[in-house]
Design a protein around this motif. Structure first.
Motif, PDB file in Angstrom:
ATOM      1  N   GLU A  70      -1.417   6.194  12.106  1.00 44.95           N
ATOM      2  CA  GLU A  70      -2.435   7.149  11.396  1.00 44.95           C
ATOM      3  C   GLU A  70      -1.520   7.255  10.069  1.00 44.95           C
ATOM      4  O   GLU A  70      -2.453   7.774   9.072  1.00 44.95           O
ATOM      5  N   ARG A  71      -0.639   6.380   9.476  1.00 40.37           N
ATOM      6  CA  ARG A  71      -0.223   6.370   8.251  1.00 40.37           C
ATOM      7  C   ARG A  71      -1.423   5.752   7.316  1.00 40.37           C
ATOM      8  O   ARG A  71      -1.731   4.645   7.555  1.00 40.37           O
ATOM      9  N   PRO A  72      -1.638   6.361   6.251  1.00 41.37           N
ATOM     10  CA  PRO A  72      -2.877   5.770   5.490  1.00 41.37           C
ATOM     11  C   PRO A  72      -2.548   4.231   4.964  1.00 41.37           C
ATOM     12  O   PRO A  72      -3.523   3.439   5.055  1.00 41.37           O
ATOM     13  N   ALA A  73      -1.214   3.892   4.761  1.00 44.92           N
ATOM     14  CA  ALA A  73      -0.872   2.539   4.323  1.00 44.92           C
ATOM     15  C   ALA A  73      -1.096   1.629   5.535  1.00 44.92           C
ATOM     16  O   ALA A  73      -1.570   0.524   5.131  1.00 44.92           O
ATOM     17  N   ILE A  74      -0.930   2.054   6.696  1.00 42.04           N
ATOM     18  CA  ILE A  74      -0.899   1.249   7.686  1.00 42.04           C
ATOM     19  C   ILE A  74      -2.540   0.991   8.011  1.00 42.04           C
ATOM     20  O   ILE A  74      -2.860  -0.014   8.320  1.00 42.04           O
ATOM     21  N   VAL A 113      13.536 -10.320   2.508  1.00 39.08           N
ATOM     22  CA  VAL A 113      13.972 -10.349   1.276  1.00 39.08           C
ATOM     23  C   VAL A 113      12.838  -9.833   0.059  1.00 39.08           C
ATOM     24  O   VAL A 113      12.910  -9.097  -0.554  1.00 39.08           O
ATOM     25  N   ILE A 114      11.446 -10.163   0.598  1.00 36.43           N
ATOM     26  CA  ILE A 114      10.342  -9.767  -0.073  1.00 36.43           C
ATOM     27  C   ILE A 114      10.177  -8.370  -0.091  1.00 36.43           C
ATOM     28  O   ILE A 114       9.873  -7.471  -1.187  1.00 36.43           O
ATOM     29  N   GLN A 115      10.360  -7.576   1.114  1.00 40.50           N
ATOM     30  CA  GLN A 115      10.237  -6.094   1.175  1.00 40.50           C
ATOM     31  C   GLN A 115      11.520  -5.429   0.143  1.00 40.50           C
ATOM     32  O   GLN A 115      11.052  -4.594  -0.687  1.00 40.50           O
ATOM     33  N   GLN A 116      12.605  -6.060   0.098  1.00 33.55           N
ATOM     34  CA  GLN A 116      13.786  -5.542  -0.581  1.00 33.55           C
ATOM     35  C   GLN A 116      13.539  -5.709  -2.167  1.00 33.55           C
ATOM     36  O   GLN A 116      13.471  -4.824  -2.837  1.00 33.55           O
ATOM     37  N   TYR A 117      12.683  -6.715  -2.684  1.00 30.55           N
ATOM     38  CA  TYR A 117      12.402  -7.170  -3.805  1.00 30.55           C
ATOM     39  C   TYR A 117      11.568  -6.163  -4.283  1.00 30.55           C
ATOM     40  O   TYR A 117      11.502  -5.441  -5.546  1.00 30.55           O
ATOM     41  N   LEU A 118      10.379  -5.944  -3.635  1.00 28.49           N
ATOM     42  CA  LEU A 118       9.300  -4.977  -4.094  1.00 28.49           C
ATOM     43  C   LEU A 118       9.793  -3.538  -4.157  1.00 28.49           C
ATOM     44  O   LEU A 118       9.447  -2.795  -5.008  1.00 28.49           O
ATOM     45  N   ALA A 119      10.664  -3.183  -3.091  1.00 28.42           N
ATOM     46  CA  ALA A 119      11.270  -1.730  -3.059  1.00 28.42           C
ATOM     47  C   ALA A 119      12.277  -1.365  -4.467  1.00 28.42           C
ATOM     48  O   ALA A 119      11.954  -0.434  -5.005  1.00 28.42           O
ATOM     49  N   ASP A 120      12.845  -2.431  -4.519  1.00 21.76           N
ATOM     50  CA  ASP A 120      13.944  -2.403  -5.850  1.00 21.76           C
ATOM     51  C   ASP A 120      12.979  -2.569  -6.916  1.00 21.76           C
ATOM     52  O   ASP A 120      13.314  -1.714  -8.029  1.00 21.76           O
ATOM     53  N   THR A 121      12.244  -3.513  -7.210  1.00 25.27           N
ATOM     54  CA  THR A 121      11.373  -3.618  -8.411  1.00 25.27           C
ATOM     55  C   THR A 121      10.582  -2.534  -8.891  1.00 25.27           C
ATOM     56  O   THR A 121      10.401  -2.189  -9.915  1.00 25.27           O
ATOM     57  N   HIS A 155       0.761  -1.316   0.074  1.00 26.60           N
ATOM     58  CA  HIS A 155       0.023   0.107   0.046  1.00 26.60           C
ATOM     59  C   HIS A 155       0.935   1.132  -0.028  1.00 26.60           C
ATOM     60  O   HIS A 155       0.477   2.497  -0.680  1.00 26.60           O
ATOM     61  N   GLU A 156       2.136   1.218   0.566  1.00 28.17           N
ATOM     62  CA  GLU A 156       2.901   2.462   0.723  1.00 28.17           C
ATOM     63  C   GLU A 156       3.398   2.783  -0.786  1.00 28.17           C
ATOM     64  O   GLU A 156       3.364   3.795  -1.207  1.00 28.17           O
ATOM     65  N   ILE A 157       3.721   1.598  -1.585  1.00 27.80           N
ATOM     66  CA  ILE A 157       4.091   1.888  -2.773  1.00 27.80           C
ATOM     67  C   ILE A 157       3.121   2.053  -4.035  1.00 27.80           C
ATOM     68  O   ILE A 157       3.290   2.696  -5.067  1.00 27.80           O
ATOM     69  N   GLY A 158       1.941   1.406  -3.509  1.00 23.86           N
ATOM     70  CA  GLY A 158       0.782   1.348  -4.324  1.00 23.86           C
ATOM     71  C   GLY A 158       0.790   0.345  -5.613  1.00 23.86           C
ATOM     72  O   GLY A 158       0.402   0.735  -6.569  1.00 23.86           O
ATOM     73  N   ILE A 159       1.005  -1.004  -5.286  1.00 22.25           N
ATOM     74  CA  ILE A 159       1.164  -1.879  -5.873  1.00 22.25           C
ATOM     75  C   ILE A 159      -0.148  -2.964  -5.782  1.00 22.25           C
ATOM     76  O   ILE A 159      -0.759  -3.094  -4.646  1.00 22.25           O
ATOM     77  N   ALA A 160      -0.699  -3.308  -7.084  1.00 27.16           N
ATOM     78  CA  ALA A 160      -2.095  -4.085  -6.948  1.00 27.16           C
ATOM     79  C   ALA A 160      -1.474  -5.434  -6.738  1.00 27.16           C
ATOM     80  O   ALA A 160      -0.485  -5.976  -7.247  1.00 27.16           O
ATOM     81  N   CYS A 161      -2.253  -5.974  -5.800  1.00 30.63           N
ATOM     82  CA  CYS A 161      -2.028  -7.368  -5.355  1.00 30.63           C
ATOM     83  C   CYS A 161      -3.407  -8.199  -5.035  1.00 30.63           C
ATOM     84  O   CYS A 161      -3.987  -7.374  -4.294  1.00 30.63           O
ATOM     85  N   GLU A 162      -3.390  -9.332  -5.007  1.00 36.38           N
ATOM     86  CA  GLU A 162      -4.223 -10.494  -4.668  1.00 36.38           C
ATOM     87  C   GLU A 162      -3.773 -10.835  -3.091  1.00 36.38           C
ATOM     88  O   GLU A 162      -2.570 -10.720  -2.885  1.00 36.38           O
TER      89      GLU A 162
END
Length: 202
Positions: free
Chosen positions: A188-192, A68-76, A19-26
């Protein structure tokens, strides 16, 4: 892309990041006791380790391990505001905190939430070790608003989820005022807020 998760577990970190990045996901929930997904699938065929998060990518690849998943998403998705690029030293500070949270803090919390473990071991062996880690975090966060300085980054999402386990860990916020001052604004962060609402945790 699909995230396999369990309500309130560390997989919540990945949902927050999406949600922080704005990625669509199931999203598909997993019963960690039976290892069955909400659609009736055998989760062990998806992740033989049996743990969440597991991120199913295009082409039937599955990525596991939270940091690792977090790093992958941030890099990708080039989310350099959450994980600076190579060779910025700040990148390695973020990864340093991610690894500390995963290897030291997260692993230290798990056993304290196991009902079968004797209370004597929890209180005399495990909790003092956890408190050592929490004191270290308090000292850091007494100096900066976020783990890596003035800006929310990957490690902050992970720490938020760990701290959200305080009730299950039987930790009192009044004993950790610095961590409380850090945790409450993050809610209070929207993504959280969105991630918590989706898992029925708000």
């Amino acid at each position: 892309m699909k995230l396999y998760y369990s309500k309130g577990a560390c997989s919540l970190v990945v949902r927050i990041l999406l949600h922080e990045i704005g990625i669509a996901c199931e999203f598909e929930s997993v019963n960690l006791k039976t290892k069955q997904t909400e659609t009736g699938g055998n989760f062990l065929k998806i992740n033989p380790k049996g743990s969440v998060p597991a991120l199913a990518l295009e082409g039937q690849e599955v990525l596991t391990e939270n940091a690792v998943i977090q790093q992958y998403l941030a890099d990708t998705y080039q989310a350099t505001h959450l994980l600076p690029p190579v060779p910025d030293l700040r990148r390695y500070r973020v990864l340093e905190w991610l690894n500390f949270i995963a290897a030291d803090l997260h692993k230290g919390c798990g056993p304290l939430m196991k009902p079968a473990l004797p209370e004597e071991i929890k209180e005399n062996v495990l909790r003092p070790v956890l408190h050592q880690k929490l004191r270290y975090l308090s000292e850091r966060l007494d100096k900066t608003p976020y783990l890596c300085g003035e800006q929310f980054m990957l490690a902050d999402g992970y720490l938020f989820v760990i701290l959200s386990w305080f009730p299950a860990l039987k930790e009192k916020w009044t004993d950790w005022p610095v961590l409380s001052r850090y945790f409450n604004p993050l809610k209070e962060r929207p993504a959280i807020q969105k991630a918590l609402a989706e898992e029925g945790l708000s």
